[in-house]
Write a protein that holds these residues in place. Structure first.
Motif, PDB file in Angstrom:
ATOM      1  N   GLU A  47     -61.449  94.829 -13.490  1.00  0.00           N
ATOM      2  CA  GLU A  47     -60.321  94.468 -12.638  1.00  0.00           C
ATOM      3  C   GLU A  47     -59.075  94.183 -13.473  1.00  0.00           C
ATOM      4  OE1 GLU A  47     -63.381  93.285 -12.462  1.00  0.00           O
ATOM      5  OE2 GLU A  47     -64.045  93.019 -10.393  1.00  0.00           O
ATOM      6  N   GLY A  48     -59.275  93.489 -14.603  1.00  0.00           N
ATOM      7  CA  GLY A  48     -58.144  93.150 -15.482  1.00  0.00           C
ATOM      8  C   GLY A  48     -57.533  94.400 -16.106  1.00  0.00           C
ATOM      9  N   ALA A  49     -58.375  95.351 -16.471  1.00  0.00           N
ATOM     10  CA  ALA A  49     -57.894  96.604 -17.069  1.00  0.00           C
ATOM     11  C   ALA A  49     -57.048  97.366 -16.055  1.00  0.00           C
ATOM     12  CB  ALA A  49     -59.083  97.454 -17.516  1.00  0.00           C
ATOM     13  N   ILE A  50     -57.532  97.451 -14.826  1.00  0.00           N
ATOM     14  CA  ILE A  50     -56.803  98.187 -13.785  1.00  0.00           C
ATOM     15  C   ILE A  50     -55.487  97.486 -13.462  1.00  0.00           C
ATOM     16  CG2 ILE A  50     -56.819  98.809 -11.329  1.00  0.00           C
ATOM     17  CD1 ILE A  50     -59.766  99.497 -11.632  1.00  0.00           C
ATOM     18  N   ALA A  51     -55.547  96.170 -13.261  1.00  0.00           N
ATOM     19  CA  ALA A  51     -54.331  95.437 -12.877  1.00  0.00           C
ATOM     20  C   ALA A  51     -53.258  95.583 -13.949  1.00  0.00           C
ATOM     21  CB  ALA A  51     -54.670  93.964 -12.649  1.00  0.00           C
ATOM     22  N   THR A  52     -53.653  95.440 -15.214  1.00  0.00           N
ATOM     23  CA  THR A  52     -52.667  95.485 -16.304  1.00  0.00           C
ATOM     24  C   THR A  52     -52.075  96.883 -16.455  1.00  0.00           C
ATOM     25  OG1 THR A  52     -53.989  93.790 -17.418  1.00  0.00           O
ATOM     26  CG2 THR A  52     -52.302  94.882 -18.741  1.00  0.00           C
ATOM     27  N   THR A  53     -52.924  97.903 -16.423  1.00  0.00           N
ATOM     28  CA  THR A  53     -52.410  99.266 -16.638  1.00  0.00           C
ATOM     29  C   THR A  53     -51.578  99.730 -15.434  1.00  0.00           C
ATOM     30  OG1 THR A  53     -54.595 100.061 -15.970  1.00  0.00           O
ATOM     31  CG2 THR A  53     -54.107 100.092 -18.300  1.00  0.00           C
ATOM     32  N   GLU A  54     -51.970  99.339 -14.244  1.00  0.00           N
ATOM     33  CA  GLU A  54     -51.168  99.740 -13.071  1.00  0.00           C
ATOM     34  C   GLU A  54     -49.796  99.073 -13.108  1.00  0.00           C
ATOM     35  OE1 GLU A  54     -53.372  99.272  -9.436  1.00  0.00           O
ATOM     36  OE2 GLU A  54     -54.645 101.011  -9.869  1.00  0.00           O
ATOM     37  N   LYS A  55     -49.767  97.790 -13.495  1.00  0.00           N
ATOM     38  CA  LYS A  55     -48.468  97.099 -13.612  1.00  0.00           C
ATOM     39  C   LYS A  55     -47.585  97.773 -14.652  1.00  0.00           C
ATOM     40  CE  LYS A  55     -49.892  92.477 -12.328  1.00  0.00           C
ATOM     41  NZ  LYS A  55     -50.479  91.295 -12.945  1.00  0.00           N
ATOM     42  N   ALA A  56     -48.216  98.387 -15.654  1.00  0.00           N
ATOM     43  CA  ALA A  56     -47.457  99.058 -16.727  1.00  0.00           C
ATOM     44  C   ALA A  56     -47.032 100.473 -16.325  1.00  0.00           C
ATOM     45  CB  ALA A  56     -48.303  99.108 -17.995  1.00  0.00           C
ATOM     46  N   GLY A  57     -47.329 100.856 -15.105  1.00  0.00           N
ATOM     47  CA  GLY A  57     -46.911 102.176 -14.631  1.00  0.00           C
ATOM     48  C   GLY A  57     -47.711 103.320 -15.227  1.00  0.00           C
ATOM     49  N   VAL A  58     -48.938 103.013 -15.679  1.00  0.00           N
ATOM     50  CA  VAL A  58     -49.800 104.085 -16.212  1.00  0.00           C
ATOM     51  C   VAL A  58     -50.283 104.913 -15.022  1.00  0.00           C
ATOM     52  CG1 VAL A  58     -51.969 104.552 -17.422  1.00  0.00           C
ATOM     53  CG2 VAL A  58     -50.455 102.721 -18.217  1.00  0.00           C
ATOM     54  N   LYS A  59     -50.124 106.218 -15.110  1.00  0.00           N
ATOM     55  CA  LYS A  59     -50.426 107.063 -13.946  1.00  0.00           C
ATOM     56  C   LYS A  59     -51.592 108.009 -14.195  1.00  0.00           C
ATOM     57  CE  LYS A  59     -46.339 106.573 -11.409  1.00  0.00           C
ATOM     58  NZ  LYS A  59     -46.290 105.163 -11.729  1.00  0.00           N
ATOM     59  N   LYS A  60     -51.775 108.408 -15.477  1.00  0.00           N
ATOM     60  CA  LYS A  60     -52.698 109.528 -15.713  1.00  0.00           C
ATOM     61  C   LYS A  60     -54.140 109.109 -15.987  1.00  0.00           C
ATOM     62  CE  LYS A  60     -49.109 112.698 -17.220  1.00  0.00           C
ATOM     63  NZ  LYS A  60     -48.413 113.105 -18.440  1.00  0.00           N
TER      64      LYS A  60
END
Ligand SMILES: [Zn+2]
Ligand SMILES: [Zn+2]
Length: 275
Positions: free
Chosen positions: A219-232
């Motif tokens: 959950e932490g990995a997803i939340a952090t990367t999504e907030k960073a605008g990681v798309k791919k």
């Protein structure tokens, strides 16, 4: 760029029937940026990478090795890396200073002594150059840039972001995403094409006695990367040694569905990801 995983397991290597799919070796990731060879971490997985490089026999090996930190699961394979024992090979080994300010070379040298291992780093026959890295941006030449960030862990750990040819690959391990310093990871990962992120636990496991151990959750990995605008692409990494292939596959599926990122995988030993 190409990313190949040689070890995705965290804490300790495992060799059971139920770990053959995602693999049992501890952390080692190979990155190819054009002709450049980058190796991140020297867990037990680096031994297989060494064998592969020796088998290719394409002349001397010239590589940059980046150590995230010196915990055993990240350096255990270092002196089992065969290309270190061949003369013409050249390695630049980079890493953070210890909490007390000791150079990366000295921390490694202090571990590989006869009480713990039969040979020391003075036995290496390849040419080696050791560099201490701080937080910052480093021009590695040939169009390759590396950015570093101190992560949240009981020892100083560097996150690495490699940029080459307009693409970027960022690696965040080991890191506790619930610590306040996680806010600094978001701009560091901004818009990266591929992120490898510590996902040792589920959130439920984390809040059941794993706080302060220096690791994140799916959950932490997803939340952090999504907030960073990681798309791919997001790769879950540093798999718990007790996690079976079946359990990991189920978690991979569950969390991929929950994320807006296009490709969400649990990093698999020997898999190659193109960026
Ligand atoms: Zn670790
Ligand atoms: Zn660690």
């Amino acid at each position: 760029m190409f990313v190949r995983v040689w070890g995705a397991r965290g804490s300790i290597s495992v060799a059971r029937e139920d770990t053959v799919v995602y693999g049992g070796h501890t952390t080692c990731v190979e990155i190819r940026a054009g002709e450049r060879l980058i190796i991140v971490d020297a867990g037990s997985g680096i031994r297989s990478l060494g064998k592969s490089l020796m088998a290719q026999e394409k002349g001397p090996v010239d590589a940059d090795i980046f150590l995230s930190h010196t915990h055993l699961d990240h350096i255990a394979g270092l002196l089992m890396f065969e290309p270190f024992f061949k003369k013409k090979n050249v390695f630049r080994i980079h890493g953070p200073r210890s909490r007390s300010g000791k150079a990366i070379k000295d921390t490694i040298e202090a571990f590989f002594v006869h009480d713990y291992w039969p040979i020391g780093i003075s036995s290496l026959t390849a040419a080696t150059e050791w560099r201490d890295l701080e937080e910052g941006t480093y021009d590695m030449g040939g169009g390759l840039t590396v950015k570093t960030l101190l992560l949240e862990h009981p020892a100083p750990v560097l996150g690495y972001r490699f940029e080459y040819g307009g693409k970027s690959v960022a690696l965040v391990f080991d890191h506790e995403s619930y610590a306040p310093g996680n806010a600094r990871v978001i701009p560091f990962l901004q818009g990266a094409d591929l992120v490898v992120f510590d996902s040792q636990y589920t959130e439920e496991e984390y809040f059941n006695g794993k706080q302060g151990w220096g690791h994140s959750s799916f959950e932490g990995a997803i939340a952090t990367t999504e907030k960073a605008g990681v798309k791919k692409t997001l790769l879950f990494f540093h798999h718990d040694p007790d996690r079976t292939d079946e359990a990991l596959a189920a978690l991979e599926k569950k969390y991929a569905k929950k994320s807006t990122i296009e490709h969400v995988y649990a990093a698999k030993e020997n898999a190659v990801y193109e960026v």
